[in-house]
Write a protein that holds these residues in place. Sequence first.
Motif, PDB file in Angstrom:
ATOM      1  N   SER A  62       0.983  -1.385  -0.030  1.00 53.71           N
ATOM      2  CA  SER A  62       0.057  -0.170  -0.186  1.00 53.71           C
ATOM      3  C   SER A  62       0.904   1.105   0.039  1.00 53.71           C
ATOM      4  O   SER A  62       1.789   1.277   0.705  1.00 53.71           O
ATOM      5  CB  SER A  62      -0.944  -0.007   1.268  1.00 53.71           C
ATOM      6  N   VAL A  63       0.424   2.434  -0.441  1.00 49.75           N
ATOM      7  CA  VAL A  63       1.050   3.524  -0.701  1.00 49.75           C
ATOM      8  C   VAL A  63       0.203   4.834  -0.414  1.00 49.75           C
ATOM      9  O   VAL A  63      -0.802   4.859  -0.835  1.00 49.75           O
ATOM     10  CB  VAL A  63       1.619   3.826  -1.857  1.00 49.75           C
ATOM     11  N   ILE A  64       0.891   5.682   0.255  1.00 50.82           N
ATOM     12  CA  ILE A  64       0.149   6.962   0.787  1.00 50.82           C
ATOM     13  C   ILE A  64       1.150   8.049  -0.019  1.00 50.82           C
ATOM     14  O   ILE A  64       2.276   8.064   0.223  1.00 50.82           O
ATOM     15  CB  ILE A  64       0.008   7.124   2.223  1.00 50.82           C
ATOM     16  N   TYR A  65       0.399   8.884  -0.780  1.00 49.47           N
ATOM     17  CA  TYR A  65       1.337   9.910  -1.619  1.00 49.47           C
ATOM     18  C   TYR A  65       0.706  11.356  -0.927  1.00 49.47           C
ATOM     19  O   TYR A  65      -0.376  11.515  -0.482  1.00 49.47           O
ATOM     20  CB  TYR A  65       0.649  10.014  -3.071  1.00 49.47           C
ATOM     21  N   GLN A  66       1.586  12.208  -0.768  1.00 49.72           N
ATOM     22  CA  GLN A  66       1.470  13.533  -0.655  1.00 49.72           C
ATOM     23  C   GLN A  66       2.172  14.411  -1.909  1.00 49.72           C
ATOM     24  O   GLN A  66       3.136  14.164  -2.218  1.00 49.72           O
ATOM     25  CB  GLN A  66       2.052  14.135   0.551  1.00 49.72           C
ATOM     26  N   VAL A  67       1.152  15.312  -2.414  1.00 56.76           N
ATOM     27  CA  VAL A  67       1.930  16.120  -3.473  1.00 56.76           C
ATOM     28  C   VAL A  67       2.769  17.294  -2.983  1.00 56.76           C
ATOM     29  O   VAL A  67       2.212  18.085  -2.304  1.00 56.76           O
ATOM     30  CB  VAL A  67       0.704  16.765  -4.217  1.00 56.76           C
ATOM     31  N   ALA A  68       3.887  16.902  -3.144  1.00 55.08           N
ATOM     32  CA  ALA A  68       4.882  18.116  -2.798  1.00 55.08           C
ATOM     33  C   ALA A  68       4.976  19.324  -3.662  1.00 55.08           C
ATOM     34  O   ALA A  68       5.482  20.366  -3.275  1.00 55.08           O
ATOM     35  CB  ALA A  68       6.332  17.467  -2.686  1.00 55.08           C
ATOM     36  N   LYS A  69       4.561  19.092  -4.885  1.00 55.10           N
ATOM     37  CA  LYS A  69       4.884  20.339  -5.808  1.00 55.10           C
ATOM     38  C   LYS A  69       4.039  20.108  -7.166  1.00 55.10           C
ATOM     39  O   LYS A  69       3.944  18.795  -7.536  1.00 55.10           O
ATOM     40  CB  LYS A  69       6.385  20.471  -6.292  1.00 55.10           C
ATOM     41  N   GLY A  70       3.204  21.116  -7.537  1.00 54.90           N
ATOM     42  CA  GLY A  70       2.577  20.911  -8.860  1.00 54.90           C
ATOM     43  C   GLY A  70       1.235  20.369  -8.910  1.00 54.90           C
ATOM     44  O   GLY A  70       0.425  20.215  -7.643  1.00 54.90           O
ATOM     45  N   LYS A  71       0.722  20.060  -9.848  1.00 56.53           N
ATOM     46  CA  LYS A  71      -0.823  19.631  -9.966  1.00 56.53           C
ATOM     47  C   LYS A  71      -1.053  18.504 -11.154  1.00 56.53           C
ATOM     48  O   LYS A  71      -0.282  18.726 -12.034  1.00 56.53           O
ATOM     49  CB  LYS A  71      -1.752  20.771 -10.063  1.00 56.53           C
ATOM     50  N   GLY A  72      -1.961  17.618 -10.811  1.00 48.88           N
ATOM     51  CA  GLY A  72      -1.915  16.631 -12.069  1.00 48.88           C
ATOM     52  C   GLY A  72      -3.131  15.524 -11.455  1.00 48.88           C
ATOM     53  O   GLY A  72      -4.051  16.095 -10.921  1.00 48.88           O
ATOM     54  N   TYR A  73      -3.250  14.258 -11.914  1.00 51.71           N
ATOM     55  CA  TYR A  73      -4.273  13.364 -11.271  1.00 51.71           C
ATOM     56  C   TYR A  73      -3.605  12.101 -11.535  1.00 51.71           C
ATOM     57  O   TYR A  73      -2.513  11.676 -12.242  1.00 51.71           O
ATOM     58  CB  TYR A  73      -5.300  13.719 -12.421  1.00 51.71           C
ATOM     59  N   SER A  74      -4.129  11.181 -10.698  1.00 51.47           N
ATOM     60  CA  SER A  74      -3.912   9.761 -10.819  1.00 51.47           C
ATOM     61  C   SER A  74      -4.970   8.983 -10.972  1.00 51.47           C
ATOM     62  O   SER A  74      -6.070   9.305 -10.783  1.00 51.47           O
ATOM     63  CB  SER A  74      -3.369   9.410  -9.549  1.00 51.47           C
ATOM     64  N   ILE A  75      -4.966   7.933 -11.704  1.00 54.61           N
ATOM     65  CA  ILE A  75      -6.031   6.998 -12.090  1.00 54.61           C
ATOM     66  C   ILE A  75      -5.607   5.621 -11.357  1.00 54.61           C
ATOM     67  O   ILE A  75      -4.854   5.061 -11.485  1.00 54.61           O
ATOM     68  CB  ILE A  75      -5.995   6.382 -13.470  1.00 54.61           C
ATOM     69  N   ILE A  76      -6.632   5.402 -10.399  1.00 56.53           N
ATOM     70  CA  ILE A  76      -6.411   4.417  -9.468  1.00 56.53           C
ATOM     71  C   ILE A  76      -7.541   3.567  -9.500  1.00 56.53           C
ATOM     72  O   ILE A  76      -8.841   3.887  -9.401  1.00 56.53           O
ATOM     73  CB  ILE A  76      -6.482   4.836  -7.927  1.00 56.53           C
ATOM     74  N   ASN A  77      -7.474   2.280  -9.956  1.00 58.32           N
ATOM     75  CA  ASN A  77      -8.390   1.336 -10.006  1.00 58.32           C
ATOM     76  C   ASN A  77      -9.538   1.786 -11.061  1.00 58.32           C
ATOM     77  O   ASN A  77     -10.655   1.657 -10.998  1.00 58.32           O
ATOM     78  CB  ASN A  77      -8.931   0.948  -8.862  1.00 58.32           C
TER      79      ASN A  77
END
Lengths: 375, 375, 375, 375
Positions: free
Chosen positions: C296-311
């Motif tokens: 399992s992974v927990i992300y934090q956005v340190a910089k910038g913007k975007g998106y992730s597609i998960i499942n």
Amino acid sequence: MSTSSYDEFRENVRGRADVEDTPERVAFYRELEHLQAGALWTVANKIEPWQPKSGSVPVLWRYQDLREYVLRSVSLVTPEQAGRRVIYLNNPGRQDVAAAVGWLYSGLQVMHPGEAASAHAHSASALRFIMEGKGAYTIVDGHKMTLGANDFVLTPNGTWHEHGVSEDGSVCIWQDGLDIPLVNALEAGFYVVHPDLQQAVTHAVDDMPALWGGRGLRPQGAGWSKPYSPLFKYEWDATYEALLKHAKVSDGSPFDGILMHYINPVTGGPVMPTIGASMQLLRPGEATKAHRHTGSVIYQVAKGKGYSIINGKRFDWAERDIFCVPSWMFHEHANLSSTDDAVLFSFNDFPVMHSLSLYREEALAENGGHQPVTG
Amino acid sequence: MSTSSYDEFRENVRGRADVEDTPERVAFYRELEHLQAGALWTVANKIEPWQPKSGSVPVLWRYQDLREYVLRSVSLVTPEQAGRRVIYLNNPGRQDVAAAVGWLYSGLQVMHPGEAASAHAHSASALRFIMEGKGAYTIVDGHKMTLGANDFVLTPNGTWHEHGVSEDGSVCIWQDGLDIPLVNALEAGFYVVHPDLQQAVTHAVDDMPALWGGRGLRPQGAGWSKPYSPLFKYEWDATYEALLKHAKVSDGSPFDGILMHYINPVTGGPVMPTIGASMQLLRPGEATKAHRHTGSVIYQVAKGKGYSIINGKRFDWAERDIFCVPSWMFHEHANLSSTDDAVLFSFNDFPVMHSLSLYREEALAENGGHQPVTG
Amino acid sequence: MSTSSYDEFRENVRGRADVEDTPERVAFYRELEHLQAGALWTVANKIEPWQPKSGSVPVLWRYQDLREYVLRSVSLVTPEQAGRRVIYLNNPGRQDVAAAVGWLYSGLQVMHPGEAASAHAHSASALRFIMEGKGAYTIVDGHKMTLGANDFVLTPNGTWHEHGVSEDGSVCIWQDGLDIPLVNALEAGFYVVHPDLQQAVTHAVDDMPALWGGRGLRPQGAGWSKPYSPLFKYEWDATYEALLKHAKVSDGSPFDGILMHYINPVTGGPVMPTIGASMQLLRPGEATKAHRHTGSVIYQVAKGKGYSIINGKRFDWAERDIFCVPSWMFHEHANLSSTDDAVLFSFNDFPVMHSLSLYREEALAENGGHQPVTG
Amino acid sequence: MSTSSYDEFRENVRGRADVEDTPERVAFYRELEHLQAGALWTVANKIEPWQPKSGSVPVLWRYQDLREYVLRSVSLVTPEQAGRRVIYLNNPGRQDVAAAVGWLYSGLQVMHPGEAASAHAHSASALRFIMEGKGAYTIVDGHKMTLGANDFVLTPNGTWHEHGVSEDGSVCIWQDGLDIPLVNALEAGFYVVHPDLQQAVTHAVDDMPALWGGRGLRPQGAGWSKPYSPLFKYEWDATYEALLKHAKVSDGSPFDGILMHYINPVTGGPVMPTIGASMQLLRPGEATKAHRHTGSVIYQVAKGKGYSIINGKRFDWAERDIFCVPSWMFHEHANLSSTDDAVLFSFNDFPVMHSLSLYREEALAENGGHQPVTG
């Protein structure tokens, strides 16, 4: 080192040094000598050979020759005078460092019942392989081990150790193997005589093989972080049984037959950081193919008779004979009996080669993998 | 999870959460729930206990009770229907994950002569300890092993494996041990049925124990870099002999008597990355002191009779009984015979505790190291 | 667990359990329940899934939502009352264990200038990633570290640790990451409040990163044998510089762009035995391909913007947002800027997966490696 | 080796050999020689010294002396003729093996802009420390690295490597360090000229330091299992900065000041299996205490001026001077400036000592830890 010729190692190959002596160059070289320096190209091809050229020669020492001298030494010197009463094997190419081959020392030691050597410790790592007699024992850091023929025992770097034969035993002869030449060359040898000349036995006799010799088992609570095996003694019976079992389920190695390496059960690695040891079985009639590797090996015939071809020369051997294989020389072994096993004990400096990433191995490609015998 | 009370875990101890519900706070908590969030101090004392409180309870499963059901299952389902015909041990505190204790699964499997289970592979690691019968065998990645009572065999994570009983054998019962609950909890479980439902036997029978079971020896050329032991089978005779030898030279552990751990001979470490296994001997009349440790253990009585006190409750056991010790519960063992050995096989999740630096151990300090029996 | 139906997990697949309830069988099952046992085939297909099905759901927590609550908590409770003033992330599928995903806990903590939490130690391993504010510090076993935004600091298993903000700082918010759920599940959690509630600072401030943070260097004499990294603090500036350098010389990973893992410089391995951490850079316009892995992974956005597609579901993110990827769910990331980098900090339980030989990874084969977005 | 005296090594100490020559014994010894054998007690005290006695002598090579010859060599030979145009350091005690000290080779190599040596590979491990000039580069297995003064680069055992100076550079001089004498002594040296004489550059320039030089970071996907460091280049700026940071938070070593070892970031261990390297800072006015250790060291003065006392003899040094410390000789260092740092680069064979369990170290106990200067 003032010399008249500086271009004796020239090679006319691209990428190699090929510089002819001229008066100007020779003058330059001579000036450099006063600065404790030299021109690399005068020695480069010498110190960077294309492949290893061992300074050792293959030798076979017949036990029937040596045994007489070993026994005679008893009347010549006492253990007290000699420290240890040993006839050592002196490779013609390595007499300056008293090595049997490469950087490995080996000798035959004799003791009479009731004799005991004084206890000492040294940076050299040692092993002992029993050749004949009853009642031999070794004490390592307070652990006493009883020993019979073909048993193999360790006295590693830094341990207090001493050897003896019990009063009710018989004359014992064993082979010692040490890395004394290597440790000296590395300028790392220390030697201490035990202050009491003898150690106390502080554990149950044969406790270490009892604790650590279980088949796929280790004892709870007996921590071990030393760099050598706690299974100080490796017994012949169990080793021979393992070889026979191995032979039933596997073809073994084309170069070595059924070969097993003694290990440190704590790590699965070699018994000591500088010396490895192995036992191998050649099946009746088996003749292996030739290969070569970096690292030196000393063999003792534990059982049977046969021959080995080393660097193109045939050496016939019988039980208790000792022979050596220098680094990067092709070698192959044959069992001359069509009915009985032959078994070879050996020790080597492969752990050094592996630790330093210098191990390399090569099969003989030509002639069906067998050397033409030239010697 | 909307709840009416958020302050049920308050502790009046400095450094711990101690926040009373107020209308303002409860409103705050309820809003957080909509954000998939919460206030740590409402659960901190619950999720950070002072020490482990196992969700498992100590249980002893009597073989005389279970055996009848195991045998009855034969007429209830075929191996084809059941996949495997197993009665599993279901700890009252762990029924949601079908664990015998902690994250360890265990069950009793039965097979009649000529039966064989289909081959499969899974991420769970498994072991099998033979309880009764003749002719049992296990095949692991093409290596077939024959098995008798008290033999212990591995079928590690990722290996193709299958079990059976030969036509000329008898009804066999064995104990399975797996880490299925752990692997599921870690969301890492994969399962594959062998495409042919059966493996070919591609090596000599019992080759792996023959190659890797030498006493302080490893076979040349049989490289092994997998994370589990190549010595797939550990035989009772050699194990019991090792325990007896150990007992002659050492007092063993005050908590466990003469305890030996099964090892991977390639590394000296545990047999598999998630499950360790051990065998221990309690000498006639021996009663050990109590200790506790993180990690769960399942025991099977391989020999003899006695009792264990677990978390203050006494459990009397006889041959083939199974019992469990949950994490961080004090436990001590006693051999009730004054003349015969008692021997306990056990498996555990200590390798997980050690790999994750979570192993901790503590002796019972009070009462001479023995628990008062309350249950 | 008495139930009316025992055959709900049947699968009509060879090698799987497929046993219909009959009155005789149900009676058998009910008797087994009294023995704390069950028939494996009634649960086998449930506990041996074909592949992992995570109990967690993908979640994105918007910082703009959470920040308000974090700041409001200051007026609701004092650090003394709360122990630590934290809003934790509560995955809808993991509320029973207070996990943000899988076995990982995470929360946002706030402190005002001059505040300090009390010192404690626990078996859980922790990290802290600074989100905003000046003057934050952490003390670990007497080593004080000063912290700024995007700095990452360790407070490993067993260390005394405490957090605070200096008098001349500003309100600080950071993300905590811990393995509390895992350690609890493994029944191995211990918790101790420091006897003095505060530690003495016994070394020069920021000494550990100074000693151990050299580029390819380690300090003489500073031995380290603990199972976690001595480089307690990993600074943003050096990390971001390393990502930029990496991006200049390598294309990086098709699934993760320019990804670097924080390491323990003593071993080259992960920073702690149970938690790994990483920082990754997505180049302007970069959209990675999908893969999935156990862990399992927990992300934090340190910089910038975007998106992730998960499942199959798209989550748009901006700086400081937090999101999670459950085990074995496909995921891919995209940087929505065509001119600026996006950088993601993340932490995970991969070290657990690797230590237990349970890590597995798979690329999405279909659709050019990109998931159809369904959610 | 027939000799007239066999008792020259006698020692009148219990536990040591003390056997006087007699006619009978001498006859015995002579007979043994024909069997390629000897009596151990005639050489035991020689080959088992009480402590190491190095065959090397301490030497300081002044750069102002050597530099002239290095530059003159350019007109004497071409790189094609010489292979490599190097002046090597020839310890008076080790001329037979062309070593600067112990088993370590070192030399000074010069190249003009646009020159390049041919590519080759060998079993010897090598390093290069840049002394002066601009535009130097090294290519290792297709990875090109650009180099400036005090940069340190590896060309490990088995790698294809070549050196050159770019067209727009200046005359470059660097120090080479190799284990050629050791590898030769171990009879494990192989040498191959690259079939094309030059390698293709197959990666981005300076990619390896960019990938592996992150502060507490490793790159995803860049697997590395070779026995040497992937961080081929270690730059002076980052190294000097690390020393200064270290000095701010720690007193360092009483024997070495602020000492940092270059490491393999994959393992935390030495850069190569046979050669270690270090950089140390002596603070203004610092004079360290004396210690000794097994293993040999070659120093180059990277910055500043001072002196070292080695085995009781004082050697004054300035920038770029080179000196050596033989095994088990006491040594201490002093910075003669009261305002500026002095910095020493060094390389050694400590990895050999450690791998073989032969490392030993001892502080000078007498005289406040300082040697009386006798030479």
